[in-house]
Write a protein that holds these residues in place. Structure first.
Motif, short mmCIF file in Angstrom:
data_model
loop_
_atom_site.label_atom_id
_atom_site.label_comp_id
_atom_site.label_asym_id
_atom_site.label_seq_id
_atom_site.Cartn_x
_atom_site.Cartn_y
_atom_site.Cartn_z
N GLU A 205 0.83 -1.21 0.00
CA GLU A 205 0.00 0.00 0.00
C GLU A 205 0.86 1.26 0.00
O GLU A 205 0.52 2.26 -0.64
N GLU A 206 1.97 1.20 0.70
CA GLU A 206 2.87 2.36 0.79
C GLU A 206 3.90 2.36 -0.34
O GLU A 206 4.79 3.21 -0.38
N GLU A 207 3.79 1.37 -1.24
CA GLU A 207 4.68 1.25 -2.40
C GLU A 207 6.15 1.22 -1.98
O GLU A 207 7.01 1.87 -2.58
N LYS A 208 6.43 0.43 -0.96
CA LYS A 208 7.82 0.27 -0.53
C LYS A 208 8.59 -0.55 -1.55
O LYS A 208 8.03 -1.37 -2.27
N PRO A 209 9.90 -0.34 -1.64
CA PRO A 209 10.71 -1.14 -2.56
C PRO A 209 10.60 -2.62 -2.23
O PRO A 209 10.48 -3.00 -1.06
N LEU A 210 10.65 -3.45 -3.25
CA LEU A 210 10.57 -4.89 -3.03
C LEU A 210 11.68 -5.35 -2.10
O LEU A 210 11.49 -6.27 -1.30
N SER A 211 12.83 -4.68 -2.17
CA SER A 211 13.98 -5.06 -1.34
C SER A 211 13.70 -4.91 0.14
O SER A 211 14.37 -5.52 0.98
N ASP A 212 12.69 -4.10 0.50
CA ASP A 212 12.34 -3.93 1.91
C ASP A 212 11.52 -5.09 2.45
O ASP A 212 11.39 -5.24 3.66
N MET A 213 10.96 -5.90 1.56
CA MET A 213 10.06 -6.97 2.00
C MET A 213 10.56 -8.36 1.67
O MET A 213 10.24 -9.32 2.37
N VAL A 214 11.29 -8.51 0.59
CA VAL A 214 11.67 -9.85 0.14
C VAL A 214 12.89 -10.36 0.90
O VAL A 214 13.69 -9.59 1.43
N ASP A 215 13.02 -11.67 0.99
CA ASP A 215 14.18 -12.31 1.60
C ASP A 215 15.44 -11.82 0.87
O ASP A 215 15.54 -11.94 -0.36
N PRO A 216 16.40 -11.24 1.59
CA PRO A 216 17.61 -10.71 0.95
C PRO A 216 18.32 -11.73 0.06
O PRO A 216 18.94 -11.35 -0.94
N MET A 217 18.22 -13.00 0.39
CA MET A 217 18.87 -14.03 -0.42
C MET A 217 18.33 -14.02 -1.85
O MET A 217 19.06 -14.29 -2.80
N LEU A 218 17.05 -13.71 -2.00
CA LEU A 218 16.45 -13.74 -3.32
C LEU A 218 16.88 -12.55 -4.18
O LEU A 218 16.76 -12.60 -5.40
N LEU A 219 17.36 -11.50 -3.53
CA LEU A 219 17.78 -10.32 -4.28
C LEU A 219 19.02 -10.63 -5.13
O LEU A 219 19.33 -9.90 -6.07
N GLN A 220 19.71 -11.70 -4.79
CA GLN A 220 20.88 -12.10 -5.57
C GLN A 220 20.47 -12.71 -6.90
O GLN A 220 21.28 -12.82 -7.81
N GLU A 221 19.20 -13.12 -7.00
CA GLU A 221 18.70 -13.74 -8.22
C GLU A 221 17.87 -12.71 -8.99
O GLU A 221 16.65 -12.65 -8.87
N VAL A 222 18.56 -11.89 -9.75
CA VAL A 222 17.92 -10.76 -10.42
C VAL A 222 16.77 -11.21 -11.32
O VAL A 222 15.73 -10.57 -11.40
N HIS A 223 16.94 -12.35 -11.97
CA HIS A 223 15.92 -12.84 -12.91
C HIS A 223 14.61 -13.19 -12.21
O HIS A 223 13.58 -13.31 -12.85
N ALA A 224 14.67 -13.35 -10.89
CA ALA A 224 13.50 -13.83 -10.16
C ALA A 224 12.52 -12.72 -9.79
O ALA A 224 11.42 -13.02 -9.33
N LYS A 225 12.88 -11.47 -9.98
CA LYS A 225 12.06 -10.37 -9.47
C LYS A 225 10.62 -10.44 -9.98
O LYS A 225 9.66 -10.31 -9.20
N LYS A 226 10.43 -10.65 -11.27
CA LYS A 226 9.09 -10.70 -11.84
C LYS A 226 8.30 -11.86 -11.26
O LYS A 226 7.10 -11.73 -10.95
N GLU A 227 8.95 -13.01 -11.10
CA GLU A 227 8.27 -14.18 -10.55
C GLU A 227 7.93 -13.97 -9.08
O GLU A 227 6.84 -14.36 -8.63
N VAL A 228 8.83 -13.34 -8.33
CA VAL A 228 8.58 -13.06 -6.92
C VAL A 228 7.37 -12.16 -6.76
O VAL A 228 6.49 -12.40 -5.93
#
Length: 209
Positions: free
Chosen positions: A153-176
């Motif tokens: 609702e507050e349009e926070k960056p995905l990086s604020d909510m997703v497991d940091p480990m997944l941020l290493q997999e750039v291709h996964a952002k759309k699927e996440v």
């Protein structure tokens, strides 16, 4: 979710997490749609989803002893309902749907949908739903579902909510993001607005294919 080798979901890659989620929802959809009695599991949570060495999920512990006798013969097809009622209160936990926390409410398959949505949010965020995820600016957030919904609702960056480990997999952002949307639909406050488990399974199967 815990594997036989002791691995937890937060130590798994995105592709493996997605594979487990798809397998688990397929199993739950089978219980809801294809089993003779159209079961409700009623206790969907990570500790009840085991994974083997091939990362195939197995759902167990139905907890049917916590249901009482049949009070009718026609399940509610719109909500996936079953003709059971609770006979005693249980300690409320964060995987249970809001309506499941009220004594005497009719058990429906939408309870499982909500619980599975919470499991998906744990898989995505790397946080436990049994701990209040708080920050210095958001200490009032009481649970994982509300924390995630507030973040969107507050349009926070995905990086604020997703497991940091997944941020290493750039291709996964759309699927996440796509799985986040499925999880948010599953955890709608109003059970009528939640999808059936079969629909959840179909939506997850389309992700990453």
């Amino acid at each position: 979710m815990r594997g036989r080798n002791g691995q937890t979901s937060t130590s798994l890659s995105w592709s493996i997490r997605l594979k487990i989620a798809k397998g688990a929802t397929c199993g739950l959809a089978y219980l809801h749609e294809c089993s003779p009695r159209k079961f409700v599991h009623r206790d969907v949570k990570p500790s009840n989803i085991l994974i083997d060495n091939e990362f195939r999920p197995y759902i167990f512990d139905f907890g049917l002893n916590r249901l009482i006798s049949i009070t009718g013969n026609n399940p509610d097809s719109s909500s996936g309902g079953l003709p059971y009622k609770l006979i005693q209160t249980e300690r409320t936990n964060s995987y249970r749907a809001p309506e499941a926390r009220v004594l005497g409410n009719r058990v429906t398959q939408k309870w499982d949908v909500y619980s599975f949505g919470v499991v998906l949010l744990e898989m995505l965020t790397g946080k436990s739903s049994e701990l209040s995820p708080t920050t210095s600016t958001s200490i009032e957030v009481p649970d994982l579902v509300r924390w995630v919904k507030k973040g969107f609702e507050e349009e926070k960056p995905l990086s604020d909510m997703v497991d940091p480990m997944l941020l290493q997999e750039v291709h996964a952002k759309k699927e996440v993001l796509a799985v986040f949307q499925v999880a948010l639909a599953c955890t709608e406050e109003d059970s009528e607005n939640r999808p059936r488990m079969k629909t959840v399974s179909e939506n997850l199967e389309r992700i990453g294919t």
